[in-house]
Write an enzyme that holds these catalytic residues in place. Structure first.
Site, PDB file in Angstrom:
ATOM      1  CE  LYS A 184     174.951  82.441  11.794  1.00 23.55           C
ATOM      2  NZ  LYS A 184     174.553  83.520  12.724  1.00 23.55           N
ATOM      3  CB  THR A 229     174.767  80.328  15.609  1.00 24.48           C
ATOM      4  OG1 THR A 229     174.653  81.663  16.117  1.00 24.48           O
ATOM      5  CG2 THR A 229     173.779  79.431  16.311  1.00 24.48           C
ATOM      6  CE  LYS A 272     182.938  84.661  19.193  1.00 21.57           C
ATOM      7  NZ  LYS A 272     182.031  83.558  19.099  1.00 21.57           N
ATOM      8  NE  ARG A 273     176.177  92.730  21.834  1.00 22.96           N
ATOM      9  CZ  ARG A 273     175.049  93.311  22.218  1.00 22.96           C
ATOM     10  NH1 ARG A 273     173.963  93.167  21.487  1.00 22.96           N
ATOM     11  NH2 ARG A 273     174.988  94.046  23.299  1.00 22.96           N
ATOM     12  CG  HIS A 275     168.583  80.744  23.828  1.00 19.33           C
ATOM     13  ND1 HIS A 275     168.937  80.295  22.576  1.00 19.33           N
ATOM     14  CD2 HIS A 275     167.245  80.752  23.855  1.00 19.33           C
ATOM     15  CE1 HIS A 275     167.849  80.059  21.871  1.00 19.33           C
ATOM     16  NE2 HIS A 275     166.793  80.330  22.636  1.00 19.33           N
ATOM     17  CE  LYS A 284     179.218  86.350  23.158  1.00 19.82           C
ATOM     18  NZ  LYS A 284     178.710  85.104  22.530  1.00 19.82           N
TER      19      LYS A 284
HETATM   20  C1  26V Z   1     174.200  87.237  28.037  1.00 17.92           C
HETATM   21  C2  26V Z   1     174.559  88.145  28.988  1.00 17.92           C
HETATM   22  C3  26V Z   1     175.958  88.156  29.428  1.00 17.92           C
HETATM   23  C4  26V Z   1     176.202  88.954  30.648  1.00 17.92           C
HETATM   24  C5  26V Z   1     175.429  90.207  30.669  1.00 17.92           C
HETATM   25  C6  26V Z   1     173.953  89.994  30.523  1.00 17.92           C
HETATM   26  C7  26V Z   1     173.615  89.014  29.489  1.00 17.92           C
HETATM   27  C8  26V Z   1     172.342  88.936  29.018  1.00 17.92           C
HETATM   28  C9  26V Z   1     172.002  88.018  28.044  1.00 17.92           C
HETATM   29  C10 26V Z   1     172.923  87.183  27.563  1.00 17.92           C
HETATM   30  C11 26V Z   1     172.634  86.169  26.518  1.00 17.92           C
HETATM   31  C12 26V Z   1     171.235  86.176  26.040  1.00 17.92           C
HETATM   32  C13 26V Z   1     170.846  84.909  25.451  1.00 17.92           C
HETATM   33  C14 26V Z   1     171.613  84.591  24.203  1.00 17.92           C
HETATM   34  O1  26V Z   1     171.658  85.344  23.246  1.00 17.92           O
HETATM   35  N1  26V Z   1     172.203  83.425  24.187  1.00 17.92           N
HETATM   36  C15 26V Z   1     172.904  82.929  23.034  1.00 17.92           C
HETATM   37  O2  26V Z   1     171.994  82.119  22.315  1.00 17.92           O
HETATM   38  C16 26V Z   1     172.565  81.596  21.129  1.00 17.92           C
HETATM   39  C17 26V Z   1     171.470  80.861  20.401  1.00 17.92           C
HETATM   40  O3  26V Z   1     171.051  79.769  21.127  1.00 17.92           O
HETATM   41  C18 26V Z   1     173.746  80.706  21.485  1.00 17.92           C
HETATM   42  O4  26V Z   1     174.326  80.240  20.290  1.00 17.92           O
HETATM   43  C19 26V Z   1     174.776  81.472  22.309  1.00 17.92           C
HETATM   44  O5  26V Z   1     175.792  80.612  22.723  1.00 17.92           O
HETATM   45  C20 26V Z   1     174.099  82.115  23.497  1.00 17.92           C
HETATM   46  O6  26V Z   1     174.993  82.967  24.186  1.00 17.92           O
END
Ligand code: 26V
Length: 797
Positions: free
Chosen positions: A646, A642, A534-535, A346, A540
């Site tokens: 929406k 996603t 969003k987060r 992801h 982003k």
């Molecule tokens: C992001 C980050 C950013 C920097 C700090 C540490 C950290 C740790 C985890 C993540 C992302 C975690 C995985 C995630 O949620 N990915 C998201 O998955 C969605 C579903 O597939 C996708 O639509 C998003 O683009 C993606 O960011």
């Protein structure tokens, strides 16, 4: 279920008295919620049991979806809709003087996830059940979901979330299905009957107790299961300090971890991961054993899908069960495991790729570590045989290297399928991030573009638009989202477009009321509702949005003749508690809002709103009221997104970079129905590789940029001293690694175009309709069908 409102009311009243021990006149709204919820759960129990019996009896393949997060939101109304009784219940309650909306407000959001990944898992469960597919979720029953966000003086403050405070009507605790999970201790190897066997001695065991929740499909008889594991102390612990043991055990399922690189190396997080995986595998194998005498054909009947690398220990855990408990040799166990596990990636952000230090891993999970070591050795041996002496390649691909276990490498080596979540993302995995693995196992890599549970995000969230669609093209779109394309025939129907506008305005009014209630700010519903929810992450680029807002404000101040379409900029975002920079951006948004919202020169032309505690239930109120969907990540960084889908299905127009699924949105609606801008992924990756970007040049040469960026640090915001220096530094001193200044001009231009287009109501509505009509592709039903056909090999029952 209930054939009439009368029948519903009688059952409801009888049950209320039985369950709450009160007469109707003495009962509270919470009593009504509890009664209704437990009534519904009980009503589905026959179908639930029958579904499980069908699965047990069937020879068909089943999938288990393992995810450390499920962002479910509220369940009551969606369950009523899916059971086809929403109207009956609503009218019945109304007759009794009870408002269903009010009961829904009482339900806590099940917020067991951080963002995209967790919400995707929830959407997938919905589609699996609605498509009658044999698929179940396994997760952790966190006592506290994602923190509750308060904004105090512009800063984010985190409070523990308490979704279980009044219980959870949807779950059933199944103490008799509990399993034991061992941690710590030592592994002893012994020869027994000519076989080397392994005994895990002196382990500290934790009991995992399942809490099952029904996953009710849309108007289907199928009820799947989401099994959430709760960590509890074992009855007879060997521990000397019982209280400490109890505390440590319960802490395993106490908190959801926020996605934060600063958490790296936390033992508790690794404990959570193994806890989920071991409990799930033991339970899956036990169920399987009821029908089969051996695990020889396990992979032909069972698929275990891991949602990112968090559950990747499913690979060594299944190996452990097959070897230590079932007595298979390594090769047989490896064959079964490798053909059972499939994996979704992801994110390509390197800081988010999981790796665990050996000094934490080995003592906590001694037997599992041995197995990972063996997997690694055999894999490195294969690499050696392919290219003897190529140590560099072995070092790059190894599962254990530099004192770390690399979880993504384990996932790729130990699975039969690796997928990305949008076309561009999968290409980046194949061509860059995972290139050597792609060369090694090209057959494993595939793309599954994400989707959304549109029955929640449109049918449930936007009743007036749903009613208009059903009145125009009939109800079949609620089963097959592709039917939405029939709406294209209304493209030139001005009365239809006017109705669309009327609905949007009603939804905007509803959101304006919420904004007034939460922030005290009155917003102009005739303005563009321009929304970024969003987060909060640097990639982003909420910062790009803010700098443009500051620039618009500067123009309004400097030029009294400056005219543009009025705008309400709306933000919702949680920052990880340890993510210092993200928290600065939240403070900046609130500081800008304070200044602009109180400046009489601006008045109705612009407002900036930060809605605190963004979550699923708030999102459901925001998407239907949005005109513009902000999807402005640095190209190549957002795997899919996603939220973009929406917004689209609710008729908002996207302003976005060519990143993630935005690209696929553009392919569907055509370039003229989306506002794209900025660097492409190739350009961004080229800069990262070869350099050549100097953010200072943009700062010095573009007056608009210099003005806004200087305002971060020159006293422009009263009472703010060094607060925004880190932001200034990231842009100017640290060469702006997310290309905010580089994309600023293009973003400002496209925002100008948005303003002009909005003035032409007919054109805007036509664009909006085109977006809705093409959004069917992004139904998670489509995504899940692809997973079912191309990865899992499962069929509807
Ligand atoms: C992001 C980050 C950013 C920097 C700090 C540490 C950290 C740790 C985890 C993540 C992302 C975690 C995985 C995630 O949620 N990915 C998201 O998955 C969605 C579903 O597939 C996708 O639509 C998003 O683009 C993606 O960011």
């Amino acid at each position: 279920m209930f054939s009439s409102t009368l029948e519903f009311k009688n059952t409801f009243l009888k049950r209320l008295e039985m369950q709450c021990g009160k007469s109707f006149s003495e009962s509270s709204s919470r009593d009504h919620y509890q009664t209704l919820g437990s009534m519904i759960r009980e009503f589905v129990s026959n179908d639930w049991i029958a579904t499980n019996e069908r699965y047990l009896a069937s020879e068909g393949k089943q999938v288990y979806y393992l995810s450390i997060e499920y962002l479910l939101g509220k369940l009551l109304r969606q369950n009523l809709i899916n059971l086809g009784v929403e109207h009956t219940v609503q009218v019945g309650l109304q007759d009794l003087g009870i408002d269903l909306d009010e009961l829904e407000e009482l339900e806590a959001d099940a917020g067991l996830g951080n963002g995209g990944l967790g919400r995707l898992a929830a959407c997938f469960l919905d589609s699996l059940a609605s498509l009658n597919l044999p698929g179940h979720g396994h997760g952790i029953r966190y006592k506290h979901g994602l923190f509750e966000q308060k904004i105090v003086d512009g800063y984010q403050v985190e409070l523990p979330e308490q979704w279980l405070r009044s219980g959870n009507v949807w779950e059933i605790r199944k103490a008799d299905r509990a399993v034991k999970i061992p941690f710590w201790g030592k592994v002893e190897a012994k020869m027994e009957n000519d076989r080397l066997v392994f005994h895990h001695q002196n382990a500290e065991t934790v009991t995992a107790v399942p809490h099952d929740m029904p996953v009710i499909g849309f108007k289907s008889k199928n009820v799947n299961t989401l099994r959430l594991w709760n960590a509890e102390p074992s009855p007879f612990p060997i521990h000397k300090d019982i209280l400490k043991y109890k505390r440590e055990t319960e802490s395993i399922s106490e908190f959801l971890y926020p996605d934060d690189t600063h958490d790296e190396g936390k033992i508790l997080r690794l404990k959570q991961q193994y806890f989920l995986v071991s409990a799930s595998i033991q339970s899956i194998v036990r169920t399987y054993r009821k029908q089969h005498t051996s695990l020889e054909q396990f992979h032909k009947h069972i698929c275990i899908h891991i949602n990112d690398t968090h559950p990747v220990l499913a690979i060594p855990e299944l190996m452990r069960v097959l070897i230590d408990e079932e007595g298979y040799d390594w090769d047989k166990a490896w064959h079964i495991t490798k053909h059972t596990i499939s994996y979704t990636n992801h994110t390509t952000l390197s800081e988010a790729l999981e790796k665990w230090p050996i000094h934490i891993f080995r003592p906590l999970l001694p037997r599992i570590y041995m197995i990972v070591e063996e997997i690694n050795e055999r894999f490195c041996q294969e690499l050696w045989e392919q290219a003897p002496g190529d140590w560099q390649r072995i070092g790059e691909l190894a599962i254990i290297a530099d004192h770390y276990v690399k979880m993504a490498h384990l996932a790729i080596v130990g699975s039969f399928s690796v997928n990305g979540v949008a076309k561009l993302h999968t290409e980046i995995l194949k061509k860059r991030e995972m290139k050597p693995f792609y060369q090694l196992f090209p057959e494993k890599f595939n793309n599954k573009t994400n989707g959304i549970a549109y029955r929640r995000w449109l049918l449930k969230a936007n009743p007036p638009l749903s009613a208009l669609i059903t009145d125009s093209i009939g109800p079949s779109w609620t089963y097959s989202a592709e039917e939405l394309s029939q709406l294209l025939k209304y493209q030139n129907d001005s009365s239809f477009l006017e109705q669309l506008l009327k609905i949007k305005n009603e939804n905007k009014q509803r959101l304006a009321d919420i904004i007034l209630d939460k922030t005290g700010v009155v917003v102009n519903t005739g303005a563009i509702f321009d929304v970024q929810v969003k987060r909060l992450h640097a990639y982003k680029r909420q910062l790009l949005n803010v700098l443009h807002i500051m620039h618009l404000y500067n123009r309004m101040k400097e030029d009294s003749n400056f005219s543009t379409a009025p705008r309400v900029f709306i933000f919702g975002a949680k920052a990880s508690p340890g993510y210092y920079y993200a928290k600065k951006i939240i403070k900046l948004i609130n500081t800008v809002a304070e200044k602009i919202n109180n400046d009489p020169i601006v008045g109705d032309k612009m407002k900036v709103i930060f809605l605190e505690n963004y979550r699923v239930s708030l999102a459901e109120k925001i998407f239907p009221a949005s005109d513009i969907s902000e999807q402005i990540s640095t190209a190549s960084k957002e795997a899919s997104g996603t939220g973009n889908m929406k917004f689209m299905i609710n008729g908002a127009l996207t302003v976005g970079t060519l990143d993630g699924a935005n690209i696929e949105i553009r392919e569907l609606v055509g370039d003229e129905n989306i506002f794209t801008f900025g660097l492409t992924a190739d350009e961004v990756l080229h800069y990262y590789q070869h350099g050549g970007y100097q953010s200072r040049e943009y700062y010095h040469h573009d007056y608009r940029i210099k003005q806004a960026v200087d305002q971060l640090v020159n006293g422009f915001f009263p009472g703010v001293q060094n607060e925004f220096e880190p932001i200034f530094d990231s842009l100017v001193e640290e060469n702006d690694q997310y290309f905010v200044l580089k994309d600023f001009a293009a973003y400002t231009d496209i925002q100008g175009k948005i303003g002009e287009t909005f003035m032409n109501k007919n054109k805007w509505q036509k664009m909006s309709l085109t977006n809705i009509a093409h959004a069917g592709y992004f139904s998670s039903d489509r995504t899940i069908k692809e997973y079912a056909d191309e990865i899992w090999g499962i069929n509807p029952l």
